[in-house]
Design a protein around this motif. Structure first.
Motif, PDB file in Angstrom:
ATOM      1  N   ALA A  19       0.818  -1.211   0.000  1.00 55.16           N
ATOM      2  CA  ALA A  19       0.000   0.000   0.000  1.00 55.16           C
ATOM      3  C   ALA A  19       0.855   1.265   0.000  1.00 55.16           C
ATOM      4  O   ALA A  19       0.376   2.331  -0.372  1.00 55.16           O
ATOM      5  N   VAL A  20       2.114   1.162   0.386  1.00 52.10           N
ATOM      6  CA  VAL A  20       3.040   2.290   0.287  1.00 52.10           C
ATOM      7  C   VAL A  20       3.454   2.474  -1.165  1.00 52.10           C
ATOM      8  O   VAL A  20       3.593   3.589  -1.655  1.00 52.10           O
ATOM      9  N   GLN A  21       3.630   1.372  -1.877  1.00 56.05           N
ATOM     10  CA  GLN A  21       4.100   1.421  -3.265  1.00 56.05           C
ATOM     11  C   GLN A  21       3.038   1.900  -4.237  1.00 56.05           C
ATOM     12  O   GLN A  21       3.332   2.640  -5.170  1.00 56.05           O
ATOM     13  N   GLY A  56      -5.783   4.281  11.202  1.00 61.35           N
ATOM     14  CA  GLY A  56      -5.043   5.346  10.557  1.00 61.35           C
ATOM     15  C   GLY A  56      -3.836   4.927   9.736  1.00 61.35           C
ATOM     16  O   GLY A  56      -3.078   5.780   9.281  1.00 61.35           O
ATOM     17  N   TYR A  57      -3.653   3.626   9.495  1.00 59.98           N
ATOM     18  CA  TYR A  57      -2.516   3.153   8.693  1.00 59.98           C
ATOM     19  C   TYR A  57      -2.812   3.190   7.197  1.00 59.98           C
ATOM     20  O   TYR A  57      -1.906   3.284   6.389  1.00 59.98           O
ATOM     21  N   LEU A  58      -4.089   3.090   6.852  1.00 61.41           N
ATOM     22  CA  LEU A  58      -4.536   3.096   5.461  1.00 61.41           C
ATOM     23  C   LEU A  58      -5.672   4.089   5.298  1.00 61.41           C
ATOM     24  O   LEU A  58      -6.361   4.421   6.267  1.00 61.41           O
ATOM     25  N   TYR A  59      -5.873   4.534   4.078  1.00 65.89           N
ATOM     26  CA  TYR A  59      -7.106   5.241   3.735  1.00 65.89           C
ATOM     27  C   TYR A  59      -7.602   4.626   2.437  1.00 65.89           C
ATOM     28  O   TYR A  59      -6.844   3.980   1.706  1.00 65.89           O
ATOM     29  N   GLN A  74      -4.550   2.855   0.281  1.00 70.80           N
ATOM     30  CA  GLN A  74      -3.188   3.360   0.230  1.00 70.80           C
ATOM     31  C   GLN A  74      -2.721   3.647   1.646  1.00 70.80           C
ATOM     32  O   GLN A  74      -3.533   3.910   2.539  1.00 70.80           O
ATOM     33  N   ALA A  75      -1.403   3.598   1.838  1.00 70.86           N
ATOM     34  CA  ALA A  75      -0.841   3.884   3.149  1.00 70.86           C
ATOM     35  C   ALA A  75      -0.933   5.373   3.454  1.00 70.86           C
ATOM     36  O   ALA A  75      -0.725   6.208   2.578  1.00 70.86           O
ATOM     37  N   THR A  76      -1.248   5.686   4.684  1.00 75.96           N
ATOM     38  CA  THR A  76      -1.216   7.070   5.171  1.00 75.96           C
ATOM     39  C   THR A  76       0.216   7.389   5.599  1.00 75.96           C
ATOM     40  O   THR A  76       1.090   6.509   5.593  1.00 75.96           O
ATOM     41  N   ASP A  77       0.446   8.615   6.019  1.00 76.94           N
ATOM     42  CA  ASP A  77       1.763   8.962   6.557  1.00 76.94           C
ATOM     43  C   ASP A  77       2.086   8.091   7.775  1.00 76.94           C
ATOM     44  O   ASP A  77       3.216   7.624   7.930  1.00 76.94           O
ATOM     45  N   LEU A  78       1.091   7.856   8.633  1.00 76.19           N
ATOM     46  CA  LEU A  78       1.300   6.984   9.793  1.00 76.19           C
ATOM     47  C   LEU A  78       1.662   5.573   9.339  1.00 76.19           C
ATOM     48  O   LEU A  78       2.558   4.939   9.906  1.00 76.19           O
TER      49      LEU A  78
END
Length: 100
Positions: A19-21, A56-59, A74-78
């Motif tokens: 999800a970060v990628q 809060g890890y994904l949105y 997708q990954a959030t900043d957290l």
């Protein structure tokens, strides 16, 4: 013991990694995890995705293609920070586990 309780955290890290990628979706993650030997049902994965989003890890956003739609995560900043911190801990742990 089949190890499922230990795999849950590894699966969450795997989800965050992808999800970060790029944006990920349920079936795509199920297929990706299956390539690594994890057999997850939608009934296991979706509550995990929802929990990661709630914490809060994904949105997520809904993507519509004609009459069909799917939810992309997708990954959030957290989530990104959490993944980077986890990578350090995983490197250290795996170093110990694989020592001979």
């Amino acid at each position: 013991m089949d190890g499922r309780e230990f795999y849950s955290s590894l699966i969450r890290l795997h989800i965050l990694h992808h999800a970060v990628q790029e944006p990920v979706f349920g079936l795509g993650i199920i297929e990706e995890l299956a390539r690594h030997g994890y057999k997850l049902s939608a009934g296991t994965l979706y509550p995990m995705l929802h929990d990661m989003e709630r914490k809060g890890y994904l949105y997520s956003v809904e993507e519509k293609a004609g009459r069909q739609s799917r939810r992309l995560y997708q990954a959030t900043d957290l989530g990104k920070i959490t993944l980077e911190n986890a990578k350090e801990k995983v490197r250290e742990l795996f170093g110990e586990l694989l020592e001979d």
